[in-house]
Write a protein that holds these residues in place. Sequence first.
Motif, PDB file in Angstrom:
ATOM      1  N   GLY A   1      -6.239  -2.770  -0.329  1.00 58.03           N
ATOM      2  CA  GLY A   1      -5.513  -3.862   0.300  1.00 58.03           C
ATOM      3  C   GLY A   1      -6.408  -4.934   0.878  1.00 58.03           C
ATOM      4  N   ILE A   2      -7.677  -4.608   1.088  1.00 56.78           N
ATOM      5  CA  ILE A   2      -8.639  -5.576   1.604  1.00 56.78           C
ATOM      6  C   ILE A   2      -8.851  -6.709   0.599  1.00 56.78           C
ATOM      7  CG2 ILE A   2     -11.083  -5.897   2.202  1.00 56.78           C
ATOM      8  CD1 ILE A   2     -11.099  -3.059   3.298  1.00 56.78           C
TER       9      ILE A   2
ATOM     10  N   SER B   1      -6.589   0.697  15.419  1.00 56.24           N
ATOM     11  CA  SER B   1      -5.745   0.784  14.225  1.00 56.24           C
ATOM     12  C   SER B   1      -5.439   2.219  13.825  1.00 56.24           C
ATOM     13  CB  SER B   1      -6.416   0.058  13.053  1.00 56.24           C
ATOM     14  OG  SER B   1      -6.542  -1.323  13.328  1.00 56.24           O
TER      15      SER B   1
ATOM     16  N   SER C   1      -2.731  -6.739   2.490  1.00 60.02           N
ATOM     17  CA  SER C   1      -2.549  -6.074   3.784  1.00 60.02           C
ATOM     18  C   SER C   1      -2.182  -7.108   4.841  1.00 60.02           C
ATOM     19  CB  SER C   1      -3.848  -5.347   4.176  1.00 60.02           C
ATOM     20  OG  SER C   1      -3.708  -4.676   5.401  1.00 60.02           O
TER      21      SER C   1
ATOM     22  N   THR D   1      -2.023   5.495   8.774  1.00 59.85           N
ATOM     23  CA  THR D   1      -1.462   4.575   7.790  1.00 59.85           C
ATOM     24  C   THR D   1      -0.287   5.251   7.083  1.00 59.85           C
ATOM     25  OG1 THR D   1      -2.827   5.354   5.938  1.00 59.85           O
ATOM     26  CG2 THR D   1      -3.766   3.627   7.342  1.00 59.85           C
TER      27      THR D   1
ATOM     28  N   ASN E   1       0.827  -1.203   0.000  1.00 59.04           N
ATOM     29  CA  ASN E   1       0.000   0.000   0.000  1.00 59.04           C
ATOM     30  C   ASN E   1       0.866   1.261   0.000  1.00 59.04           C
ATOM     31  OD1 ASN E   1      -2.059  -1.837   0.274  1.00 59.04           O
ATOM     32  ND2 ASN E   1      -2.424  -1.423   2.431  1.00 59.04           N
TER      33      ASN E   1
ATOM     34  N   SER F   1      -8.286  -2.421   8.031  1.00 59.85           N
ATOM     35  CA  SER F   1      -7.836  -1.565   6.922  1.00 59.85           C
ATOM     36  C   SER F   1      -8.719  -0.336   6.747  1.00 59.85           C
ATOM     37  CB  SER F   1      -7.825  -2.373   5.618  1.00 59.85           C
ATOM     38  OG  SER F   1      -6.858  -3.403   5.676  1.00 59.85           O
TER      39      SER F   1
ATOM     40  N   ASN G   1      -2.065  -1.591  12.473  1.00 59.98           N
ATOM     41  CA  ASN G   1      -3.277  -2.401  12.307  1.00 59.98           C
ATOM     42  C   ASN G   1      -2.970  -3.898  12.386  1.00 59.98           C
ATOM     43  OD1 ASN G   1      -2.022  -2.707   9.830  1.00 59.98           O
ATOM     44  ND2 ASN G   1      -3.668  -1.762   8.632  1.00 59.98           N
TER      45      ASN G   1
ATOM     46  N   SER H   1      -5.319   1.850   0.985  1.00 57.17           N
ATOM     47  CA  SER H   1      -5.647   1.103   2.205  1.00 57.17           C
ATOM     48  C   SER H   1      -6.852   0.198   1.994  1.00 57.17           C
ATOM     49  CB  SER H   1      -5.916   2.074   3.360  1.00 57.17           C
ATOM     50  OG  SER H   1      -4.764   2.820   3.672  1.00 57.17           O
TER      51      SER H   1
END
Length: 472
Positions: free
Chosen positions: A196-197, A379, A203, A429, A156, A420, A384, A193
């Motif tokens: 990334g899920i 987070s 992530s 982040t 990320n 995330s 996170n 971010s």
Amino acid sequence: MLETRSLLTGSFELIKKKNVLAFFFSILFSIGMTLFLSDPSFTKIQNSVLFLLFLAISLWVTEAIPPFSVSILIVGFLVLVMGKSEAHDAIQYLQTWSDSVIWLFLGGFFLAEAMKKTKLDLMLLKAVLPKFGNNPVHVLWGLMLVTALMSMLMSNTATTAMMIATISPLFTRLNKESNLAKALLLGIPAAASVGGIGTIIGSAPNAIAVGALEKLGYPISFLEWMIAGTPLALVLLLIFWYVLVKKYHIKQEDNLNFDFLAQAPSAHTNRVESLHKAIVLIILAITLFCWLTSKWIGIPVAAASGIPIVGLTMLGVLDAKDIRQLPWDTLMLVAGGLALGLAIEEQQIATHFVEKISHIQLTFMCLLFVFAFITVILSNFMSNTAATTILIPMGVSLLTMVGGDVNPMVLPLVIGLSASCALFLPVSTPPNAIAFSTGLIQQSEFRLGGVVIGLLGPILSIAWILVVIHFF
């Protein structure tokens, strides 16, 4: 010159002193919490693990030492305390360094580094971006979509840095107070971010959740995670894009174009570079195919990760210098998180405290919402990955309090996805920090993404997981 050197030395000494104080505070805090929460029935090792849990939390929150250093400390501490005997075997904590999740991440890192070195990532951006036209509304969506898709395979942080650096000439053409510039600097890190899920390697919290589920006897394939994560990522991305368009009144602006992409100087591509690009594309395709079809072709996901590791080095795309540049600290962080979660589970620390509050009646849905939002809150202020590491074992233990027939896979997945969604601060982040470092956006403006994604992310995660879990 001397004044500058003196100022830098003074700043370094101040930071060093602050970190030392934070480290000793963390130790004292951990001792105090251990004494307060320890039970007479606890063994010496259980007390040690309880102390380690609070020490890790304190160090992650205060950042007295880098997050990956905390993970090394975790593994070293557990090996020192446990040793090897009939009752305990510290080897299992060392083995987290070679966990299947670590190999999966490592394969992703090799692919990302190869794409970066051969400039395939930049080629993708240059090829795709002009297709969204000159309308700022469409350009904003295009940049966010490309960022999200790339962050599913790449870091990320690296994705955000590349995207912002590539379109930086656009910022010079826009007024410093331009709403489009602000929307881009909020949208790109949020897309990185949220994107990334979409995959396990997108992530670190995803990998922590997968590792925890595998130890519970519920392995998740690469494709199954994509079924859970990718639609959610795209919905959150679409919602935040719409919010940015409305918030910053993005409309058609004159002279908005991307001719600088075509004018950017590019080195002459020789046969070797062309060959390397072709090799990376072939290895990427083969690896993705094996990841997505692992359950049908019988090749474990971790084993398929060996394809880029061996292929890219054997064929000369990556050399020793490139390998040294990989984000090894992330692997250390994940390995330490797995070790801490394993120790908490083995020593039944979470189970003990769950029994203490067993009189509290919690429904399964209530438990999901509580842990989802606690994950987002933590987070925002700490790693996170660390938050996921701490909360998943606790959540799994609390499931024993819930009556009825519940699927134990749901809670770890919700925690992993919610991790995330923390975007409230510039420091929440690394992508946020990169955008903030441009100086074109205020700290307060990150609250928009923090509130929208932080509230909708957990809610949509819970709703979507409850729908798709039946197909796993």
